[in-house]
Structure formats: structure tokens, C-alpha cells
Design a protein around this motif. Structure first.
Motif, PDB file in Angstrom:
ATOM      1  N   SER A   1      73.861  56.444  48.564  1.00 18.23           N
ATOM      2  CA  SER A   1      73.086  55.918  47.572  1.00 18.23           C
ATOM      3  C   SER A   1      72.109  54.530  47.953  1.00 18.23           C
ATOM      4  CB  SER A   1      74.080  55.133  46.609  1.00 18.23           C
ATOM      5  OG  SER A   1      74.383  56.502  45.878  1.00 18.23           O
ATOM      6  N   ILE A   2      72.576  53.730  48.863  1.00 18.78           N
ATOM      7  CA  ILE A   2      72.148  52.629  49.388  1.00 18.78           C
ATOM      8  C   ILE A   2      70.758  53.172  50.180  1.00 18.78           C
ATOM      9  CG2 ILE A   2      72.227  50.691  51.145  1.00 18.78           C
ATOM     10  CD1 ILE A   2      75.016  50.429  50.362  1.00 18.78           C
ATOM     11  N   GLU A   3      70.935  54.297  50.872  1.00 15.73           N
ATOM     12  CA  GLU A   3      69.921  54.645  51.586  1.00 15.73           C
ATOM     13  C   GLU A   3      68.595  55.319  50.570  1.00 15.73           C
ATOM     14  OE1 GLU A   3      68.720  58.742  54.371  1.00 15.73           O
ATOM     15  OE2 GLU A   3      70.807  58.178  54.408  1.00 15.73           O
ATOM     16  N   LYS A   4      69.012  55.904  49.487  1.00 15.55           N
ATOM     17  CA  LYS A   4      68.170  56.476  48.333  1.00 15.55           C
ATOM     18  C   LYS A   4      67.603  55.146  47.979  1.00 15.55           C
ATOM     19  CE  LYS A   4      70.913  59.250  45.968  1.00 15.55           C
ATOM     20  NZ  LYS A   4      71.161  60.306  44.669  1.00 15.55           N
ATOM     21  N   SER A   5      68.097  54.208  47.466  1.00 17.22           N
ATOM     22  CA  SER A   5      67.737  52.837  47.013  1.00 17.22           C
ATOM     23  C   SER A   5      66.385  52.206  48.035  1.00 17.22           C
ATOM     24  CB  SER A   5      68.715  51.565  46.883  1.00 17.22           C
ATOM     25  OG  SER A   5      68.112  50.560  46.279  1.00 17.22           O
ATOM     26  N   ILE A   6      66.779  52.169  49.057  1.00 21.86           N
ATOM     27  CA  ILE A   6      65.904  51.501  50.261  1.00 21.86           C
ATOM     28  C   ILE A   6      64.685  52.470  50.330  1.00 21.86           C
ATOM     29  CG2 ILE A   6      65.470  51.045  52.736  1.00 21.86           C
ATOM     30  CD1 ILE A   6      68.529  50.218  52.852  1.00 21.86           C
ATOM     31  N   ASN A   7      65.016  53.869  50.386  1.00 22.37           N
ATOM     32  CA  ASN A   7      63.794  54.946  50.699  1.00 22.37           C
ATOM     33  C   ASN A   7      62.979  54.691  49.547  1.00 22.37           C
ATOM     34  OD1 ASN A   7      62.277  56.915  51.920  1.00 22.37           O
ATOM     35  ND2 ASN A   7      63.463  58.535  50.992  1.00 22.37           N
ATOM     36  N   ALA A   8      63.467  54.501  48.216  1.00 23.38           N
ATOM     37  CA  ALA A   8      62.674  54.361  46.934  1.00 23.38           C
ATOM     38  C   ALA A   8      61.829  53.172  47.139  1.00 23.38           C
ATOM     39  CB  ALA A   8      63.481  54.551  45.701  1.00 23.38           C
ATOM     40  N   GLN A   9      62.499  51.921  47.615  1.00 25.48           N
ATOM     41  CA  GLN A   9      61.709  50.756  47.646  1.00 25.48           C
ATOM     42  C   GLN A   9      60.480  51.025  48.729  1.00 25.48           C
ATOM     43  OE1 GLN A   9      64.745  48.214  48.865  1.00 25.48           O
ATOM     44  NE2 GLN A   9      65.153  47.416  46.666  1.00 25.48           N
ATOM     45  N   VAL A  10      60.778  51.664  49.709  1.00 20.77           N
ATOM     46  CA  VAL A  10      59.597  51.910  50.734  1.00 20.77           C
ATOM     47  C   VAL A  10      58.587  52.902  50.236  1.00 20.77           C
ATOM     48  CG1 VAL A  10      59.153  52.977  53.061  1.00 20.77           C
ATOM     49  CG2 VAL A  10      61.209  51.529  52.651  1.00 20.77           C
ATOM     50  N   ALA A  11      58.939  53.725  49.192  1.00 18.90           N
ATOM     51  CA  ALA A  11      57.872  54.611  48.633  1.00 18.90           C
ATOM     52  C   ALA A  11      57.221  53.913  47.665  1.00 18.90           C
ATOM     53  CB  ALA A  11      58.603  55.703  48.034  1.00 18.90           C
ATOM     54  N   ASN A  12      57.818  52.994  47.070  1.00 18.07           N
ATOM     55  CA  ASN A  12      57.068  52.263  45.933  1.00 18.07           C
ATOM     56  C   ASN A  12      56.114  51.232  46.483  1.00 18.07           C
ATOM     57  OD1 ASN A  12      56.880  51.031  43.267  1.00 18.07           O
ATOM     58  ND2 ASN A  12      57.391  49.331  44.091  1.00 18.07           N
ATOM     59  N   TRP A  13      56.589  50.721  47.910  1.00 17.55           N
ATOM     60  CA  TRP A  13      55.841  49.623  48.596  1.00 17.55           C
ATOM     61  C   TRP A  13      54.461  50.373  48.933  1.00 17.55           C
ATOM     62  CZ3 TRP A  13      54.864  49.358  54.067  1.00 17.55           C
ATOM     63  CH2 TRP A  13      54.315  48.180  54.699  1.00 17.55           C
ATOM     64  N   PHE A  14      54.590  51.682  49.476  1.00 18.66           N
ATOM     65  CA  PHE A  14      53.225  52.374  50.061  1.00 18.66           C
ATOM     66  C   PHE A  14      52.313  52.663  48.542  1.00 18.66           C
ATOM     67  CE2 PHE A  14      55.682  53.794  53.839  1.00 18.66           C
ATOM     68  CZ  PHE A  14      54.595  53.106  54.828  1.00 18.66           C
TER      69      PHE A  14
ATOM     70  N   ALA B   1      59.677  58.285  56.107  1.00 17.26           N
ATOM     71  CA  ALA B   1      60.941  58.405  56.843  1.00 17.26           C
ATOM     72  C   ALA B   1      60.927  57.564  58.159  1.00 17.26           C
ATOM     73  CB  ALA B   1      61.004  59.827  57.415  1.00 17.26           C
ATOM     74  N   ASP B   2      59.867  57.409  59.121  1.00 18.29           N
ATOM     75  CA  ASP B   2      59.740  56.559  60.131  1.00 18.29           C
ATOM     76  C   ASP B   2      60.013  54.845  59.654  1.00 18.29           C
ATOM     77  OD1 ASP B   2      59.129  58.861  61.766  1.00 18.29           O
ATOM     78  OD2 ASP B   2      56.970  58.188  61.904  1.00 18.29           O
ATOM     79  N   VAL B   3      59.326  54.608  58.494  1.00 20.10           N
ATOM     80  CA  VAL B   3      59.312  53.410  58.265  1.00 20.10           C
ATOM     81  C   VAL B   3      60.875  52.738  57.841  1.00 20.10           C
ATOM     82  CG1 VAL B   3      58.732  51.576  56.534  1.00 20.10           C
ATOM     83  CG2 VAL B   3      57.207  52.764  57.659  1.00 20.10           C
ATOM     84  N   PHE B   4      61.560  53.945  57.053  1.00 21.54           N
ATOM     85  CA  PHE B   4      62.983  53.711  56.572  1.00 21.54           C
ATOM     86  C   PHE B   4      63.728  53.671  57.775  1.00 21.54           C
ATOM     87  CE2 PHE B   4      66.857  55.733  55.912  1.00 21.54           C
ATOM     88  CZ  PHE B   4      67.528  54.606  54.879  1.00 21.54           C
ATOM     89  N   SER B   5      63.405  54.570  58.956  1.00 24.87           N
ATOM     90  CA  SER B   5      64.528  54.578  60.193  1.00 24.87           C
ATOM     91  C   SER B   5      64.143  53.141  60.770  1.00 24.87           C
ATOM     92  CB  SER B   5      63.795  55.715  61.045  1.00 24.87           C
ATOM     93  OG  SER B   5      64.571  55.523  62.174  1.00 24.87           O
ATOM     94  N   THR B   6      62.887  52.684  60.851  1.00 26.92           N
ATOM     95  CA  THR B   6      62.750  51.629  61.658  1.00 26.92           C
ATOM     96  C   THR B   6      63.580  50.330  60.784  1.00 26.92           C
ATOM     97  OG1 THR B   6      60.779  52.090  62.511  1.00 26.92           O
ATOM     98  CG2 THR B   6      61.263  49.732  62.395  1.00 26.92           C
ATOM     99  N   LEU B   7      63.313  50.276  59.475  1.00 28.64           N
ATOM    100  CA  LEU B   7      63.941  49.343  58.602  1.00 28.64           C
ATOM    101  C   LEU B   7      65.476  49.558  58.707  1.00 28.64           C
ATOM    102  CD1 LEU B   7      63.733  47.276  56.092  1.00 28.64           C
ATOM    103  CD2 LEU B   7      63.568  49.230  54.640  1.00 28.64           C
ATOM    104  N   ALA B   8      66.055  50.635  58.792  1.00 30.75           N
ATOM    105  CA  ALA B   8      67.565  50.811  58.537  1.00 30.75           C
ATOM    106  C   ALA B   8      68.171  50.217  60.136  1.00 30.75           C
ATOM    107  CB  ALA B   8      67.833  52.273  58.624  1.00 30.75           C
ATOM    108  N   ASP B   9      67.342  50.624  61.331  1.00 31.21           N
ATOM    109  CA  ASP B   9      67.879  49.890  62.407  1.00 31.21           C
ATOM    110  C   ASP B   9      67.697  48.490  62.528  1.00 31.21           C
ATOM    111  OD1 ASP B   9      68.045  52.664  63.348  1.00 31.21           O
ATOM    112  OD2 ASP B   9      66.189  52.660  64.674  1.00 31.21           O
ATOM    113  N   LYS B  10      66.601  47.936  62.093  1.00 34.69           N
ATOM    114  CA  LYS B  10      66.462  46.469  62.041  1.00 34.69           C
ATOM    115  C   LYS B  10      67.467  45.908  60.956  1.00 34.69           C
ATOM    116  CE  LYS B  10      61.658  46.247  63.671  1.00 34.69           C
ATOM    117  NZ  LYS B  10      60.390  45.438  63.550  1.00 34.69           N
TER     118      LYS B  10
END
Length: 111
Positions: free
Chosen positions: A44-57, A88-97
């Protein structure tokens, strides 16, 4: 960040946990200070972050200013398949950082 904001974040995280909700909240200041609160399931945390990234774009696309358009150009075209891959790339980078940051700078409950 002032104490009132810190207390509000803590209260929100605790209330979400009590209600069985997941939360991923990040507060950032102009001087690069970041505070992160996350509770709930990783999925669920991943879904939340992914939704934030999509909204940012979406916000970047809607803006039209030079800075936002340059940021979009930095990530490539807006083709739907490419956009999903880009997110997905942005999310992966964000998750790593985020994982690196959390390991180095915070512990759960330290807002």
C-alpha cells in the motif's frame, strides 16, 4: 520543521495505523530537510508513492512553464507505454533513494 507540524504528522500516522490504513507522507523544506512518515503494508505504501509520482507528472504536463517542460523532456516522450515505464523508473529510483535515506537518517517514529 516546527513542533506543531511534527506532532500533526505523528498523530496522523498513529491514527492511520489505528484504522488499518497505510500512509506515506513526506514533508520537505527549501533547505533540503526531509521528514518521512510511513505506516502500513509495503504494498500500500508503494501504491501511495506510485500515485504521487503519477500525479507529479500530470502536474508537470499541465503547467506548461519552461522548467516543468524541461523536466518532462528530461524523462522523454509522453507516450502511454513510455510514460508507465518512466513512472516505474522514477519510482524505482525514488524507492532506492528513500531506502538509503531511511537507513542513514531516520528510525521509525522519528519524525
Amino acid at each position: 520543521m516546527n513542533k506543531n507540524i511534527s506532532n500533526l504528522i505523528t498523530k496522523l500516522a498513529l491514527e492511520c495505523a489505528k484504522e488499518g490504513l497505510s500512509l506515506s507522507l513526506c514533508v520537505a523544506s527549501d533547505n533540503d530537510k526531509v521528514s518521512i512518515a510511513q505506516v502500513g503494508s509495503k504494498k500500500s505504501i508503494e501504491k501511495s508513492i506510485n500515485a504521487q509520482v503519477a500525479n507529479w507528472f500530470e502536474l508537470l504536463e499541465e503547467c506548461g512553464c519552461e522548467a516543468c517542460q524541461a523536466k518532462l523532456a528530461e524523462y522523454g516522450s509522453n507516450d502511454d507505454d513510455e510514460e508507465e515505464e518512466m513512472i516505474a523508473d522514477v519510482f524505482s529510483t525514488l524507492a532506492d533513494k528513500l531506502e538509503e535515506f531511511l537507513k542513514e537518517n531516520t528510525t521509525r517514529g522519528d519524525f
